[in-house]
Motif scaffolding. Structure first.
Motif, mmCIF file in Angstrom:
data_model
loop_
_atom_site.group_PDB
_atom_site.id
_atom_site.type_symbol
_atom_site.label_atom_id
_atom_site.label_comp_id
_atom_site.label_asym_id
_atom_site.label_seq_id
_atom_site.Cartn_x
_atom_site.Cartn_y
_atom_site.Cartn_z
ATOM 1 N N LEU A 29 0.827 -1.207 0.000
ATOM 2 C CA LEU A 29 0.000 0.000 0.000
ATOM 3 C C LEU A 29 0.864 1.260 0.000
ATOM 4 C CD1 LEU A 29 -2.801 -1.068 2.497
ATOM 5 C CD2 LEU A 29 -3.090 -0.552 0.056
ATOM 6 N N MET A 30 1.969 1.225 0.724
ATOM 7 C CA MET A 30 2.882 2.363 0.735
ATOM 8 C C MET A 30 3.430 2.624 -0.660
ATOM 9 S SD MET A 30 4.836 1.595 4.345
ATOM 10 C CE MET A 30 6.074 2.848 4.110
ATOM 11 N N GLN A 31 3.769 1.561 -1.379
ATOM 12 C CA GLN A 31 4.269 1.725 -2.737
ATOM 13 C C GLN A 31 3.169 2.254 -3.649
ATOM 14 O OE1 GLN A 31 4.983 -1.759 -5.033
ATOM 15 N NE2 GLN A 31 6.370 -0.724 -6.436
ATOM 16 N N ARG A 32 1.981 1.681 -3.550
ATOM 17 C CA ARG A 32 0.864 2.081 -4.402
ATOM 18 C C ARG A 32 0.546 3.574 -4.252
ATOM 19 N NH1 ARG A 32 -4.399 -1.066 -3.301
ATOM 20 N NH2 ARG A 32 -3.011 -2.753 -3.921
ATOM 21 N N HIS A 33 0.713 4.100 -3.044
ATOM 22 C CA HIS A 33 0.368 5.495 -2.787
ATOM 23 C C HIS A 33 1.580 6.425 -2.840
ATOM 24 C CE1 HIS A 33 -3.821 4.640 -2.005
ATOM 25 N NE2 HIS A 33 -3.412 3.570 -1.340
ATOM 26 N N GLY A 34 2.691 5.912 -3.357
ATOM 27 C CA GLY A 34 3.850 6.758 -3.610
ATOM 28 C C GLY A 34 4.716 7.073 -2.415
#
Length: 51
Positions: A29-34
């Motif tokens: 999720l951290m990656q998905r949201h930048g």
């Protein structure tokens, strides 16, 4: 702090184990949201001793 207030304060319950699936979901999720760049492989970052 008064005893009455201390009775009302919630304390988190800490688990003694690491849930790699939940931790990986958070990293994804951290990656998905930048927040992070490349995908993190959580299993490769967590020491065997704490799994």
């Amino acid at each position: 702090m008064s005893a009455e207030l201390a009775d009302e304060v919630g304390m988190p319950v800490l688990q003694g184990e690491v849930d790699l699936e939940k931790l990986q979901r958070t990293a994804d999720l951290m990656q998905r949201h930048g927040i992070t760049g490349d995908r993190l492989d959580v299993a490769g970052l967590v020491a065997e001793a704490v799994r």
